[in-house]
Design a protein around this motif. Structure first.
Motif, short mmCIF file in Angstrom:
data_model
loop_
_atom_site.label_atom_id
_atom_site.label_comp_id
_atom_site.label_asym_id
_atom_site.label_seq_id
_atom_site.Cartn_x
_atom_site.Cartn_y
_atom_site.Cartn_z
N GLY A 172 0.86 -1.34 0.36
CA GLY A 172 0.34 0.12 -0.31
C GLY A 172 1.06 1.17 -0.17
O GLY A 172 0.26 2.31 0.08
N ALA A 173 2.36 0.87 -0.30
CA ALA A 173 2.98 2.81 -0.46
C ALA A 173 3.77 2.39 -1.36
O ALA A 173 5.17 1.69 -0.70
CB ALA A 173 3.33 2.46 1.05
N PRO A 174 3.82 1.80 -2.40
CA PRO A 174 4.73 1.74 -3.25
C PRO A 174 6.13 2.72 -3.54
O PRO A 174 7.37 2.63 -3.67
CB PRO A 174 3.60 1.92 -4.35
N GLU A 175 6.00 3.74 -2.70
CA GLU A 175 6.97 4.58 -3.20
C GLU A 175 7.11 5.21 -1.50
O GLU A 175 8.69 6.46 -1.52
CB GLU A 175 6.36 6.38 -3.48
N ALA A 176 7.63 4.04 -0.25
CA ALA A 176 7.63 4.99 0.39
C ALA A 176 9.50 4.31 0.69
O ALA A 176 10.27 3.38 -0.17
CB ALA A 176 7.52 3.23 1.47
N TYR A 177 9.92 5.12 2.00
CA TYR A 177 11.99 5.20 1.88
C TYR A 177 12.40 5.07 3.22
O TYR A 177 11.26 5.69 3.91
CB TYR A 177 12.43 6.16 0.41
N MET A 178 13.34 4.71 3.73
CA MET A 178 13.69 4.95 5.01
C MET A 178 14.33 6.69 4.73
O MET A 178 15.05 6.72 3.33
CB MET A 178 14.97 3.94 5.36
N ILE A 275 7.54 9.30 2.73
CA ILE A 275 6.89 9.17 1.41
C ILE A 275 7.12 10.50 0.78
O ILE A 275 7.16 11.31 1.09
CB ILE A 275 5.48 9.31 1.45
N PRO A 276 7.79 10.65 -0.58
CA PRO A 276 7.89 11.91 -1.41
C PRO A 276 6.02 12.33 -2.26
O PRO A 276 5.09 11.26 -2.51
CB PRO A 276 8.57 11.65 -2.63
N GLY A 277 6.51 13.72 -1.71
CA GLY A 277 5.27 13.98 -2.51
C GLY A 277 5.01 14.78 -3.95
O GLY A 277 5.71 16.15 -4.17
N HIS A 278 4.58 14.06 -4.80
CA HIS A 278 4.42 14.73 -5.88
C HIS A 278 3.08 15.37 -5.95
O HIS A 278 2.11 15.56 -7.09
CB HIS A 278 3.99 14.02 -7.07
#
Length: 371
Positions: A172-178, A275-278
């Motif tokens: 559910g969080a394909p763009e998640a990064y540490m 999460i990067p916000g686009h």
């Protein structure tokens, strides 16, 4: 068809601070979040509410604000339940505001996930914003503290930065990064390096986490603050006990930003995600950013104010007026004019960050009547 509200999510809106770099428009009795700074026809606070309601539902939005602003907040947000307005006796920074909300809400709902979103930011592309928040909630369910970072559009020295690390695999969080680390506002040369690197995001001050996880981090890093917030929360829903508890405990709370008390230590322990916000985002931190926001980045004159009477020839910048006075500009570039009934500010976009110094000087001279 719109996505349904998130069942275990509570949105928190810290509505505090006066926005001193926007003086004399923003004042103690009329802070930045109670102004329409975008021409939307409603205040920044109302815009924030409208963005969050589809994510949480109107009954699951809490506002943390000062006692002096309660009436104005409730006029702007008639849908906010009385028990979801958390009043501060005085500003004690974001750790106290967000920590209080977390401590109250976790007593009401032990597994609640909270998201903190400032009342005075401007966000466009609301669908992209919603997508980012829903990803952040999924990350928070896994026990992480999650923030939403903004992809920089320029080498700005006005924001802190978040350095992304490795990818985080969460359903559910394909763009998640540490997050590797937080970085304070840099100088221009460093900001240019960050902008070119693309691993760095602007820190927009949005945090999404389980309330108990946030409080556990506070307990380790700021134990006295944590203990006082728990004591306040224990009394909060009892009207007879709340006032005395706030009067006794609130003035002694440590002033510290949540970046320092929670986010930075969590990043060091590998417990902070991003999460990067686009989407377009602006914290409207000064009149230079307000000018750019309302001129859509074009080198022209932006005018804010109902019935503004402005005559301009070969000029650019911004005019904000609350009077019926005729304002004439001839051959001036990047000008900032703010005209209110009892104070006039004239500066340039280049010097917009220095407005806070005027406010500090007025405090020293005892001119509280114009603050």
């Amino acid at each position: 068809m719109a996505d349904p509200a998130i069942d275990d999510f509570y949105a928190v809106i810290p509505a505090g601070g006066i926005g001193s770099r926007l003086w004399p428009l923003s004042r103690a009795d009329a802070p930045k979040f109670l102004h329409d700074l975008t021409g939307s026809g409603q205040t920044l606070l109302r815009d924030t509410w409208d963005r969050l309601a589809p994510l949480s539902g109107e009954g699951r939005i809490a506002v943390v604000t000062g006692r002096a602003h309660r009436a104005a907040v409730e006029r702007e947000l008639p849908g906010v339940p009385d028990h979801n307005v958390f009043l501060e006796s005085e500003p004690r920074d974001s750790s106290a505001a967000i920590g209080l909300a977390a401590a109250i809400l976790v007593r009401r709902e032990p597994d609640v996930i909270i998201g903190s979103f400032a009342a005075d930011h401007v966000i466009r592309q609301t669908r992209q914003f919603e997508f980012a928040v829903r990803q952040a909630v999924a990350v928070a369910r896994e026990g992480y503290i999650c923030t939403i970072g903004i992809q920089p559009s320029e080498a700005s020295v006005g924001f802190g930065y978040i350095k992304q690390a490795g990818e985080l695999i969460v359903d559910g969080a394909p763009e998640a990064y540490m997050v590797e680390r937080f970085v304070e506002k840099p100088d221009l040369d460093t900001a240019k390096q960050y902008f070119e690197d693309r691993a760095y995001l602007w820190n927009a001050g949005m945090f999404i986490t389980r309330a108990d996880v946030l409080l556990a981090e506070l307990a380790v890093n700021e134990p006295e603050l944590h203990a006082a917030l728990l004591e306040l929360a224990e009394a909060w829903d009892d009207r007879d006990r709340r006032g005395p508890a706030v009067d006794r405990l609130w003035p002694s709370l440590k002033k510290i930003a949540i970046d320092y008390s929670v986010a930075e230590p969590a990043a060091e322990k590998g417990r902070l995600a991003v999460i990067p916000g686009h989407f377009d985002w602006d914290d409207v931190g000064d009149f230079a950013s307000l000018s750019k926001l309302n001129s859509h980045g074009r080198n022209e004159l932006a005018i804010l104010g109902e019935g503004a009477r402005v005559l301009a020839d070969a000029s650019s910048g911004i005019v904000v007026t609350q009077t019926k006075r005729v304002i004439s500009l001839i051959g001036v570039r990047d000008i900032v004019v703010v005209d209110t009934p009892d104070a006039l500010l004239v500066t340039t976009a280049e010097n917009a960050q220095r407005v806070k110094g005027v406010v500090d000087a007025l405090k020293l001279t005892g001119r509280g009547d114009v603050l």
